[in-house]
Write a protein that holds these residues in place. Structure first.
Motif, PDB file in Angstrom:
ATOM      1  N   LEU A  88     -10.652   7.418   5.368  1.00 19.39           N
ATOM      2  CA  LEU A  88      -9.696   6.445   5.895  1.00 19.39           C
ATOM      3  C   LEU A  88      -8.241   6.855   5.697  1.00 19.39           C
ATOM      4  O   LEU A  88      -7.330   6.111   6.031  1.00 19.39           O
ATOM      5  N   PHE A  89      -8.023   8.037   5.143  1.00 21.33           N
ATOM      6  CA  PHE A  89      -6.632   8.464   4.927  1.00 21.33           C
ATOM      7  C   PHE A  89      -6.066   8.960   6.263  1.00 21.33           C
ATOM      8  O   PHE A  89      -6.711   9.729   6.962  1.00 21.33           O
ATOM      9  N   PRO A  90      -4.865   8.499   6.649  1.00 23.51           N
ATOM     10  CA  PRO A  90      -4.329   8.875   7.968  1.00 23.51           C
ATOM     11  C   PRO A  90      -4.069  10.379   8.105  1.00 23.51           C
ATOM     12  O   PRO A  90      -3.293  10.951   7.335  1.00 23.51           O
ATOM     13  N   PRO A  99      -3.887  12.524  -8.470  1.00 24.00           N
ATOM     14  CA  PRO A  99      -3.606  11.701  -7.291  1.00 24.00           C
ATOM     15  C   PRO A  99      -3.783  10.204  -7.579  1.00 24.00           C
ATOM     16  O   PRO A  99      -4.469   9.817  -8.520  1.00 24.00           O
ATOM     17  N   PHE A 100      -3.172   9.413  -6.728  1.00 25.85           N
ATOM     18  CA  PHE A 100      -3.227   7.953  -6.856  1.00 25.85           C
ATOM     19  C   PHE A 100      -4.598   7.460  -6.397  1.00 25.85           C
ATOM     20  O   PHE A 100      -5.096   7.887  -5.349  1.00 25.85           O
ATOM     21  N   TRP A 101      -5.172   6.528  -7.153  1.00 25.25           N
ATOM     22  CA  TRP A 101      -6.551   6.090  -6.909  1.00 25.25           C
ATOM     23  C   TRP A 101      -6.771   5.598  -5.482  1.00 25.25           C
ATOM     24  O   TRP A 101      -7.796   5.893  -4.858  1.00 25.25           O
ATOM     25  N   PHE A 102      -5.810   4.828  -4.954  1.00 24.33           N
ATOM     26  CA  PHE A 102      -5.999   4.203  -3.641  1.00 24.33           C
ATOM     27  C   PHE A 102      -6.150   5.286  -2.558  1.00 24.33           C
ATOM     28  O   PHE A 102      -7.077   5.248  -1.743  1.00 24.33           O
ATOM     29  N   CYS A 103      -5.234   6.262  -2.579  1.00 22.45           N
ATOM     30  CA  CYS A 103      -5.281   7.300  -1.551  1.00 22.45           C
ATOM     31  C   CYS A 103      -6.492   8.205  -1.745  1.00 22.45           C
ATOM     32  O   CYS A 103      -7.082   8.691  -0.781  1.00 22.45           O
ATOM     33  N   GLU A 104      -6.866   8.418  -3.014  1.00 24.77           N
ATOM     34  CA  GLU A 104      -8.048   9.237  -3.281  1.00 24.77           C
ATOM     35  C   GLU A 104      -9.306   8.552  -2.722  1.00 24.77           C
ATOM     36  O   GLU A 104     -10.131   9.182  -2.060  1.00 24.77           O
ATOM     37  N   HIS A 119       0.842  -1.194   0.000  1.00 22.00           N
ATOM     38  CA  HIS A 119       0.000   0.000   0.000  1.00 22.00           C
ATOM     39  C   HIS A 119       0.880   1.247   0.000  1.00 22.00           C
ATOM     40  O   HIS A 119       2.057   1.185   0.336  1.00 22.00           O
ATOM     41  N   PRO A 120       0.320   2.386  -0.384  1.00 26.41           N
ATOM     42  CA  PRO A 120       1.143   3.580  -0.491  1.00 26.41           C
ATOM     43  C   PRO A 120       1.756   3.966   0.859  1.00 26.41           C
ATOM     44  O   PRO A 120       1.261   3.581   1.925  1.00 26.41           O
ATOM     45  N   VAL A 121       2.823   4.749   0.774  1.00 28.57           N
ATOM     46  CA  VAL A 121       3.644   5.064   1.942  1.00 28.57           C
ATOM     47  C   VAL A 121       2.836   5.682   3.085  1.00 28.57           C
ATOM     48  O   VAL A 121       3.145   5.462   4.252  1.00 28.57           O
ATOM     49  N   ALA A 122       1.813   6.438   2.763  1.00 30.07           N
ATOM     50  CA  ALA A 122       1.036   7.096   3.827  1.00 30.07           C
ATOM     51  C   ALA A 122       0.406   6.075   4.779  1.00 30.07           C
ATOM     52  O   ALA A 122       0.066   6.406   5.912  1.00 30.07           O
ATOM     53  N   PHE A 123       0.266   4.842   4.334  1.00 28.32           N
ATOM     54  CA  PHE A 123      -0.375   3.820   5.156  1.00 28.32           C
ATOM     55  C   PHE A 123       0.632   2.944   5.893  1.00 28.32           C
ATOM     56  O   PHE A 123       0.252   2.017   6.584  1.00 28.32           O
ATOM     57  N   GLY A 178      -4.664  17.042  -5.547  1.00 28.57           N
ATOM     58  CA  GLY A 178      -5.590  16.275  -4.707  1.00 28.57           C
ATOM     59  C   GLY A 178      -4.909  15.811  -3.428  1.00 28.57           C
ATOM     60  O   GLY A 178      -4.062  16.514  -2.866  1.00 28.57           O
ATOM     61  N   VAL A 179      -5.254  14.606  -3.001  1.00 28.32           N
ATOM     62  CA  VAL A 179      -4.726  14.116  -1.728  1.00 28.32           C
ATOM     63  C   VAL A 179      -3.206  13.967  -1.800  1.00 28.32           C
ATOM     64  O   VAL A 179      -2.503  14.179  -0.802  1.00 28.32           O
ATOM     65  N   CYS A 180      -2.659  13.669  -2.978  1.00 30.01           N
ATOM     66  CA  CYS A 180      -1.192  13.565  -3.105  1.00 30.01           C
ATOM     67  C   CYS A 180      -0.537  14.924  -2.881  1.00 30.01           C
ATOM     68  O   CYS A 180       0.542  15.010  -2.298  1.00 30.01           O
ATOM     69  N   GLY A 181      -1.196  15.986  -3.326  1.00 22.66           N
ATOM     70  CA  GLY A 181      -0.654  17.323  -3.125  1.00 22.66           C
ATOM     71  C   GLY A 181      -0.585  17.691  -1.655  1.00 22.66           C
ATOM     72  O   GLY A 181       0.286  18.437  -1.219  1.00 22.66           O
ATOM     73  N   GLU A 182      -1.506  17.165  -0.864  1.00 20.32           N
ATOM     74  CA  GLU A 182      -1.593  17.462   0.568  1.00 20.32           C
ATOM     75  C   GLU A 182      -0.747  16.513   1.412  1.00 20.32           C
ATOM     76  O   GLU A 182      -0.627  16.693   2.622  1.00 20.32           O
ATOM     77  N   CYS A 183      -0.219  15.477   0.772  1.00 19.02           N
ATOM     78  CA  CYS A 183       0.365  14.373   1.540  1.00 19.02           C
ATOM     79  C   CYS A 183       1.799  14.689   1.954  1.00 19.02           C
ATOM     80  O   CYS A 183       2.604  15.140   1.144  1.00 19.02           O
ATOM     81  N   LEU A 184       2.115  14.404   3.221  1.00 14.83           N
ATOM     82  CA  LEU A 184       3.464  14.674   3.721  1.00 14.83           C
ATOM     83  C   LEU A 184       4.482  13.669   3.199  1.00 14.83           C
ATOM     84  O   LEU A 184       5.677  13.863   3.368  1.00 14.83           O
ATOM     85  N   MET A 185       4.021  12.608   2.602  1.00 12.55           N
ATOM     86  CA  MET A 185       4.949  11.589   2.111  1.00 12.55           C
ATOM     87  C   MET A 185       5.252  11.750   0.623  1.00 12.55           C
ATOM     88  O   MET A 185       5.922  10.921   0.036  1.00 12.55           O
ATOM     89  N   LYS A 186       4.742  12.820   0.044  1.00  8.25           N
ATOM     90  CA  LYS A 186       4.876  12.914  -1.418  1.00  8.25           C
ATOM     91  C   LYS A 186       6.335  13.022  -1.875  1.00  8.25           C
ATOM     92  O   LYS A 186       6.662  12.635  -2.986  1.00  8.25           O
ATOM     93  N   GLY A 187       7.217  13.494  -0.992  1.00  7.18           N
ATOM     94  CA  GLY A 187       8.636  13.605  -1.356  1.00  7.18           C
ATOM     95  C   GLY A 187       9.328  12.264  -1.483  1.00  7.18           C
ATOM     96  O   GLY A 187      10.377  12.171  -2.106  1.00  7.18           O
ATOM     97  N   VAL A 188       8.774  11.221  -0.871  1.00  7.56           N
ATOM     98  CA  VAL A 188       9.338   9.884  -1.066  1.00  7.56           C
ATOM     99  C   VAL A 188       8.479   9.060  -2.012  1.00  7.56           C
ATOM    100  O   VAL A 188       8.964   8.182  -2.708  1.00  7.56           O
ATOM    101  N   CYS A 189       7.204   9.339  -2.045  1.00  6.75           N
ATOM    102  CA  CYS A 189       6.255   8.475  -2.760  1.00  6.75           C
ATOM    103  C   CYS A 189       6.015   8.922  -4.206  1.00  6.75           C
ATOM    104  O   CYS A 189       5.767   8.102  -5.077  1.00  6.75           O
ATOM    105  N   PHE A 190       6.076  10.229  -4.444  1.00  7.38           N
ATOM    106  CA  PHE A 190       5.837  10.784  -5.788  1.00  7.38           C
ATOM    107  C   PHE A 190       4.480  10.361  -6.357  1.00  7.38           C
ATOM    108  O   PHE A 190       4.348  10.097  -7.559  1.00  7.38           O
ATOM    109  N   GLY A 191       3.483  10.237  -5.506  1.00  2.00           N
ATOM    110  CA  GLY A 191       2.157   9.879  -6.022  1.00  2.00           C
ATOM    111  C   GLY A 191       2.028   8.410  -6.393  1.00  2.00           C
ATOM    112  O   GLY A 191       1.156   8.032  -7.170  1.00  2.00           O
ATOM    113  N   SER A 192       2.914   7.600  -5.845  1.00  2.00           N
ATOM    114  CA  SER A 192       2.892   6.138  -5.971  1.00  2.00           C
ATOM    115  C   SER A 192       3.210   5.635  -7.377  1.00  2.00           C
ATOM    116  O   SER A 192       4.146   4.896  -7.566  1.00  2.00           O
ATOM    117  N   CYS A 193       2.407   5.991  -8.373  1.00  2.00           N
ATOM    118  CA  CYS A 193       2.646   5.448  -9.712  1.00  2.00           C
ATOM    119  C   CYS A 193       2.133   6.454 -10.750  1.00  2.00           C
ATOM    120  O   CYS A 193       0.923   6.535 -10.987  1.00  2.00           O
TER     121      CYS A 193
HETATM  122  S1  SF4 Z   1      -0.005   8.029  -3.338  1.00  2.00           S
HETATM  123 FE1  SF4 Z   1      -0.121  10.225  -2.918  1.00  2.00          FE
HETATM  124  S2  SF4 Z   1      -1.353  10.430  -1.062  1.00  2.00           S
HETATM  125 FE2  SF4 Z   1      -0.729   8.286  -1.256  1.00  2.00          FE
HETATM  126  S3  SF4 Z   1       1.133   8.121  -0.023  1.00  2.00           S
HETATM  127 FE3  SF4 Z   1       1.769   8.543  -2.111  1.00  2.00          FE
HETATM  128  S4  SF4 Z   1       1.937  10.785  -2.260  1.00  2.00           S
HETATM  129 FE4  SF4 Z   1       0.789  10.279  -0.410  1.00  2.00          FE
END
Ligand code: SF4
Ligand code: SF4
Lengths: 103, 394
Positions: free
Chosen positions: B368-370, B356-361, B248-252, B327-342
């Motif tokens: 349910l987003f942390p 934004p990535f579908w799962f986090c959206e 699952h994406p880094v935020a989780f 979207g949620v990726c823009g707000e996410c604190l993990m975007k610097g490592v995750c880059f929006g997942s895919c």
């Molecule tokens: S996919 Fe987007 S919202 Fe989800 S962890 Fe990665 S940067 Fe954050």
């Protein structure tokens, strides 16, 4: 002798999580950093009242198995925070001298 | 105290490709064959089903050698072989010799079916350092329902055993869906008994056949996926004899599992990776099979240095990622490592690189987003709390 007393940048937010790790982040830039539990402990003592030796002493009081070179680790950690603009420090130049804050 | 204090910065210094402002091209992903010997229900590449009677294109060895030669000065340090099915390549032996000549370590993703004892030994001898084999069920019925070909379960198990006997312990990959979600633990036990090194659980991506699978109701919803992730990471991982990874994406993911010792740092490698399709096209990754605008050139005709350094889409990604994520990726604190997942997946769904990535959206919509991983609007109040609020007891 100068005694550095680091102060956490008040603009930075600490978000603690369930596993005792935490995220530090700057709400203005969105820059975020992961801190391990020891890092979190130290961050909370970056209040301008503790120098690195005080902080390591507190760590030794609180935690088991603190390694010999913890002081060096703590200094490097604080220096890396400083480099990233997360920390500044206060300089005390002995009794009666003025106090300067750098960051 | 188990480890020294560390502050992990998402934005690290990247090495540069020689004589270029582009980052180093660290890795090439070779999608070696247009065909595949299986027809999996969730496949995001959806290759043609290949049989003895019907063959499809595969990357010619001469072109493979030429691409590697052009990539090395740009910083190439490793290669991934994938498909379709890499072991279906009619000249796989020649490709392995080239990799050995070039002294390039490589990883491989395979369905395992064609992995004979000889091939397993050749792979290890040629410098393969990591291999993953897909198993989507702990029994033949489930695995073959997913993979669409009778007999492929036993064949995959033989392939895994051959790899272990050749001296490499594969990672098992299981793609999760409604049909096999109840087999997570038996699959872990099967992987342990086979001598695998780890199990990775993948989420089915809503691309190509994966999209159809989700539309048909055979996919899990986001709440189920989050719950399953917690069970795997918090409970099953404690009793498993091998490592378990949940994609699952880094935020989780707990921070300790991202940044801790042996953590999976989750840093997206997209800035240093380029895909090569079976017809020699350079593409963002295998998504180039479905999205022509993510194909950047043609090996042999276009110089790799020009493609890597000059392609406008690649440049746009380098300049805008992660700053322009929305979207949620823009707000996410993990975007610097995750880059929006895919990015490929995000682009496929929306035709925007910054979507934004579908799962986090979906998680965000479901509440349910942390919260601790989002730069919430109340952050300014949070930071104005006096420092004494943050002091440790004692
Ligand atoms: S996919 Fe987007 S919202 Fe989800 S962890 Fe990665 S940067 Fe954050
Ligand atoms: S998932 Fe892999 S094995 Fe299955 S059809 Fe797609 S490429 Fe072939």
């Amino acid at each position: 002798m100068d005694v550095k007393k680091p102060i956490a940048n008040p603009l930075i937010v600490l978000r603690e999580e369930f596993d005792d790790w935490a995220i530090l982040f700057d709400p203005d830039t969105g820059n975020a950093f992961g801190l391990n539990p020891t890092g979190v402990f130290i961050w909370k003592l970056l209040d301008g009242r503790h120098n690195p030796d005080d902080i390591v002493n507190r760590l030794r009081e609180e935690a088991d198995n603190v390694p010999e070179d913890a002081g060096e680790h703590a200094r490097r950690f604080i220096a890396s925070l400083e480099q990233q603009g997360l920390v500044g420090y206060e300089i005390e130049q002995g009794p009666g001298a003025g106090t300067g804050v750098r960051g | 105290m188990t480890s020294g204090p560390r502050c992990h910065d998402a934005a690290r210094e990247e090495p540069r490709a020689a004589g270029s402002s582009a980052p180093a091209l660290r890795s090439l992903y070779f999608y070696l064959t247009q065909g595949c010997n299986l027809r999996c229900r969730h496949c995001w590449l959806a290759p043609q089903f290949q049989t003895a009677a019907k063959q499809y294109a595969a990357l010619p060895p001469d072109l493979f050698r030429r691409i590697l030669g052009e990539a090395k000065p740009l910083g190439l340090s490793g290669v991934k072989l994938t498909g379709g099915e890499p072991l279906l390549h009619p000249d796989i032996g020649a490709l392995l010799e080239i990799l050995q000549d070039e002294q390039l370590r490589f990883s491989m993703e395979t369905n395992g079916v064609l992995c004979t004892p000889e091939l397993a030994r050749d792979l290890v001898r040629s410098g393969m350092h990591h291999v993953s084999v897909s198993l989507d069920g702990a029994d033949a019925q489930t695995h073959e329902w997913v993979r669409g070909v009778e007999g492929c379960f036993e064949a995959a198990l033989r392939g895994v055993r051959n790899l272990v006997a050749a001296g490499i312990r594969p990672q098992i990959i299981m793609s999760l869906m409604r049909r096999n979600a109840g087999q997570v633990e038996p699959l872990v036990r099967l992987a342990e008994s086979l001598g695998a090194s780890s199990v990775k659980f993948n989420l089915v991506q809503p691309t190509a056949r994966g999209e159809k699978l989700r539309d048909s109701g055979e996919g899990l919803d986001v709440g189920e996926m989050i719950g399953l992730g917690r069970r795997i990471e918090n409970d099953l991982a404690r009793t498993a004899k091998i490592r378990l990874f949940y994609s699952h994406p880094v935020a989780f993911r707990p921070l300790g599992r991202i940044f801790g010792e042996n953590g999976d740092c989750g840093v997206c490698g997209i800035r240093g990776v380029l895909g090569v399709l079976a017809d020699g096209s350079y593409a963002l990754c295998g998504i180039g099979e479905h999205v022509p605008e993510l194909v950047f050139g043609q090996a042999g005709r276009d110089g790799l240095a020009e493609v890597w350094g000059g392609n406008p889409v690649l440049r746009q990604i380098r300049e805008g990622m992660p700053r322009r994520l929305e979207g949620v990726c823009g707000e996410c604190l993990m975007k610097g490592v995750c880059f929006g997942s895919c990015i490929a997946q995000n682009y496929y769904r929306s035709r925007s690189l910054w979507a934004p990535f579908w799962f986090c959206e979906e998680a965000e919509k479901a509440g349910l987003f942390p919260g601790s991983r989002k730069a919430a609007t109340d952050a300014r109040q949070e930071r104005n709390r006096p420092m004494t609020d943050c002091q440790c007891a004692g």
